[in-house]
Design an enzyme around this catalytic site. Structure first.
Site, PDB file in Angstrom:
ATOM      1  N   GLY A   1     124.921   8.660  40.705  1.00 18.30           N
ATOM      2  CA  GLY A   1     123.462   8.650  40.549  1.00 18.30           C
ATOM      3  C   GLY A   1     122.864   9.494  41.671  1.00 18.30           C
TER       4      GLY A   1
ATOM      5  CB  ILE B   1     122.619   6.980  46.422  1.00 18.17           C
ATOM      6  CG1 ILE B   1     121.188   6.418  46.461  1.00 18.17           C
ATOM      7  CG2 ILE B   1     123.305   6.770  47.771  1.00 18.17           C
ATOM      8  CD1 ILE B   1     121.089   4.906  46.637  1.00 18.17           C
TER       9      ILE B   1
ATOM     10  NE  ARG C   1     126.337   3.752  33.065  1.00 14.79           N
ATOM     11  CZ  ARG C   1     125.098   3.319  33.009  1.00 14.79           C
ATOM     12  NH1 ARG C   1     124.819   2.288  32.260  1.00 14.79           N
ATOM     13  NH2 ARG C   1     124.128   3.869  33.700  1.00 14.79           N
ATOM     14  CB  SER C   2     126.946   9.695  31.188  1.00 13.54           C
ATOM     15  OG  SER C   2     125.994   9.414  32.179  1.00 13.54           O
TER      16      SER C   2
ATOM     17  NE  ARG D   1     122.623  -4.956  45.127  1.00 11.06           N
ATOM     18  CZ  ARG D   1     121.891  -4.057  45.770  1.00 11.06           C
ATOM     19  NH1 ARG D   1     122.438  -3.264  46.675  1.00 11.06           N
ATOM     20  NH2 ARG D   1     120.593  -3.959  45.534  1.00 11.06           N
TER      21      ARG D   1
ATOM     22  CD  GLU E   1     125.059  -8.371  51.031  1.00  8.93           C
ATOM     23  OE1 GLU E   1     123.812  -8.299  51.042  1.00  8.93           O
ATOM     24  OE2 GLU E   1     125.774  -7.394  50.790  1.00  8.93           O
TER      25      GLU E   1
ATOM     26  CG  HIS F   1     122.683  -4.965  51.966  1.00  9.76           C
ATOM     27  ND1 HIS F   1     122.812  -5.747  50.841  1.00  9.76           N
ATOM     28  CD2 HIS F   1     122.134  -3.804  51.520  1.00  9.76           C
ATOM     29  CE1 HIS F   1     122.359  -5.104  49.780  1.00  9.76           C
ATOM     30  NE2 HIS F   1     121.932  -3.910  50.174  1.00  9.76           N
ATOM     31  CB  ILE F   2     121.695  -1.507  57.626  1.00  9.99           C
ATOM     32  CG1 ILE F   2     123.076  -0.934  58.015  1.00  9.99           C
ATOM     33  CG2 ILE F   2     121.455  -2.854  58.281  1.00  9.99           C
ATOM     34  CD1 ILE F   2     123.168  -0.489  59.468  1.00  9.99           C
ATOM     35  N   GLY F   3     121.919  -0.002  54.271  1.00  9.62           N
ATOM     36  CA  GLY F   3     121.908   1.338  53.668  1.00  9.62           C
ATOM     37  C   GLY F   3     120.567   2.053  53.762  1.00  9.62           C
TER      38      GLY F   3
HETATM   39  C1  DGY Z   1     118.873  -1.277  47.449  1.00  5.41           C
HETATM   40  O1  DGY Z   1     117.911  -0.532  47.512  1.00  5.41           O
HETATM   41  O2  DGY Z   1     119.280  -1.748  46.382  1.00  5.41           O
HETATM   42  C2  DGY Z   1     119.511  -1.628  48.737  1.00  5.41           C
HETATM   43  O3  DGY Z   1     120.707  -2.256  48.573  1.00  5.41           O
HETATM   44  C3  DGY Z   1     118.541  -2.434  49.571  1.00  5.41           C
HETATM   45  O4  DGY Z   1     118.507  -1.856  50.819  1.00  5.41           O
END
Ligand code: DGY
Length: 326
Positions: free
Chosen positions: A157, A159, A179-180, A239, A268, A287-289
Site C-alpha cells: 500500500g 506505506i 493482494r493485487s 499489526r 498491546e 507501536h510508534i510507527g
Molecule cells: C495506524 O495508523 O494504524 C497506526 O498503527 C497507529 O499509529
C-alpha cells in the site's frame, strides 16, 4: 436545537479540538496514557453523535448498536481493524481513518527499525552504557549489511511503497507481495512482484506492512518462518496479530531466522516479561510507527475535520465504509 455531542477517547490538546467545540459539545477521557475503560466507552457511545477513537479502542457491534445517535467514528490511525466495519455500515455509521498524513512518518520508522535490527543499534547502545566496551575488536557487535540486499515487502500500500522508495536509496533489490499487483508502483520503484512463498525464500529482509484482516491473521506462522533464509531479518510495523508470536519466538530461538524488529504486538501493551523481549536479537518498540509530533497532530486534525464534516451533513475526507455513499 440541541448541539451534537462528541466523545474523544484520549486527552487531546484543546486547540486541536477547538473547531469541533464551535459546533458541538465535546467531552474527553481525561488521560492521554490510560485507555478508556469499555464501560465508559459504552455509556458515552449511547449518548454520542460522534466518537473520536484510538486504534487501541475496541469498537465492536455492541458499542455501535448502543450508539443510537452515532453518526461517525473517526479513528486516529490508518488501520481500522479495531472497528467492526460491517456493523457500522449496517447501522449507517460512517467510519473514518487517517491515511496519507502518516505515510512517510511510518515508512521512516519502519526503515529505522530495519536498520536498527540489522546493525544491532539498540544492543550496541545498551552495551556502551553498561560499561562493556573494553577494546575495538574485529567482530564486536557486527551486524548485517542492508545496502544491496533484497527486501521483501508484504503489503504494498502507500506505506509499503514509501518503504520501497527508501530501500531504493540503499540500492536494495525490491520484491513485494500484495493482494493485487501494482504495475505502476513496480515501474516507479523498480519493484518485482512475487508470490508470498517466493518472497519468503528470497528476501534478506521480510517487511510486514499488510493490514490485519481475516485473511492475514497469523499469516506469518511457523511454516512461513521456516521458508525464510536463516540469515533473514523480519520486521513488523503493521499489526501484531498478522504474526503468530509463538512461532516467531521459536523461529528466533531455533535460529530459523536471524532477528526481528517489531513495532506491534498481538496484545498491546505487552509487559517486560513477554518472551520476545527476552531475546537480544529482537528490537521492540511500543507501536510508534506514526509517532512524531507533526504527524500525530495532523492525524488528530484530520479526525476533527471528519467529525465536523459528518455532523454538518458533508462528505468526510477519508471515509472507510464508502458503501454508505451509495
Ligand atoms: C495506524 O495508523 O494504524 C497506526 O498503527 C497507529 O499509529
Amino acid at each position: 436545537m440541541t448541539r451534537p455531542y462528541v466523545f474523544i477517547t484520549r486527552k487531546l490538546p484543546d486547540h486541536i479540538v477547538a473547531p469541533i467545540k464551535e459546533i458541538a459539545e465535546v467531552a474527553m477521557w481525561p488521560y492521554d496514557d490510560i485507555q478508556v475503560p469499555r464501560d465508559v466507552l459504552m455509556n458515552e457511545a449511547k449518548k454520542a453523535d460522534a466518537l473520536l477513537t484510538m486504534v487501541s479502542d475496541v469498537v465492536d457491534e455492541e458499542i455501535l448498536e448502543a450508539g443510537k445517535s452515532l453518526k461517525v467514528v473517526a479513528n486516529m490511525g490508518v488501520g481500522f481493524d479495531n472497528i467492526d466495519i460491517p456493523a457500522a455500515t449496517k447501522h449507517g455509521i460512517a467510519v473514518c481513518n487517517t491515511p496519507d498524513v502518516l505515510t512517510d512518518t511510518t515508512a521512516d520508522l519502519t526503515f529505522a527499525l530495519l536498520l536498527a535490527t540489522a546493525r544491532r543499534v539498540v544492543e550496541a547502545a545498551q552495551w556502551i552504557k553498561e560499561g562493556k566496551w573494553k577494546s575495538w575488536s574485529p567482530f564486536l557487535l557486527a551486524g548485517a549489511d542492508v545496502h544491496h540486499k533484497t527486501i521483501g515487502i508484504v503489503g504494498m500500500g502507500k506505506i509499503g511503497q514509501a518503504v520501497a522508495k527508501r530501500a531504493a536509496g540503499f540500492d536494495m533489490n525490491i520484491l513485494y507481495h500484495n493482494r493485487s499487483r501494482n504495475k505502476e508502483a513496480e515501474q516507479r520503484l523498480g519493484a518485482t512482484y512475487c508470490s508470498f512463498d517466493e518472497l519468503l525464500e528470497a528476501a534478506d529482509f521480510v517487511v510486514c506492512l499488510t493490514p490485519l484482516t481475516k485473511e492475514t491473521r497469523h499469516m506469518f506462522n511457523s511454516e512461513a518462518f521456516r521458508k525464510m533464509k536463516r540469515s533473514a531479518i523480519f520486521i513488523n510495523a503493521s499489526r501484531g496479530a498478522v504474526v503468530d508470536e509463538q512461532a516467531l519466538y521459536a523461529a528466533l530461538v531455533n535460529g530459523e531466522i536471524a532477528a526481528a524488529g517489531l513495532d506491534v504486538f498481538e496484545h498491546e501493551p505487552i509487559g517486560a516479561s513477554h518472551p520476545l523481549l527476552t531475546l537480544t536479537n529482537v528490537v521492540a518498540l511500543p507501536h510508534i510507527g506514526s509517532a512524531t509530533k507533526e504527524t500525530r497532530t495532523k492525524m488528530m486534525e484530520l479526525c476533527c475535520r471528519n467529525i465536523i464534516a459528518v455532523l454538518e451533513g458533508k462528505r468526510p475526507e477519508t471515509l472507510v465504509n464508502k458503501e454508505l455513499e451509495r
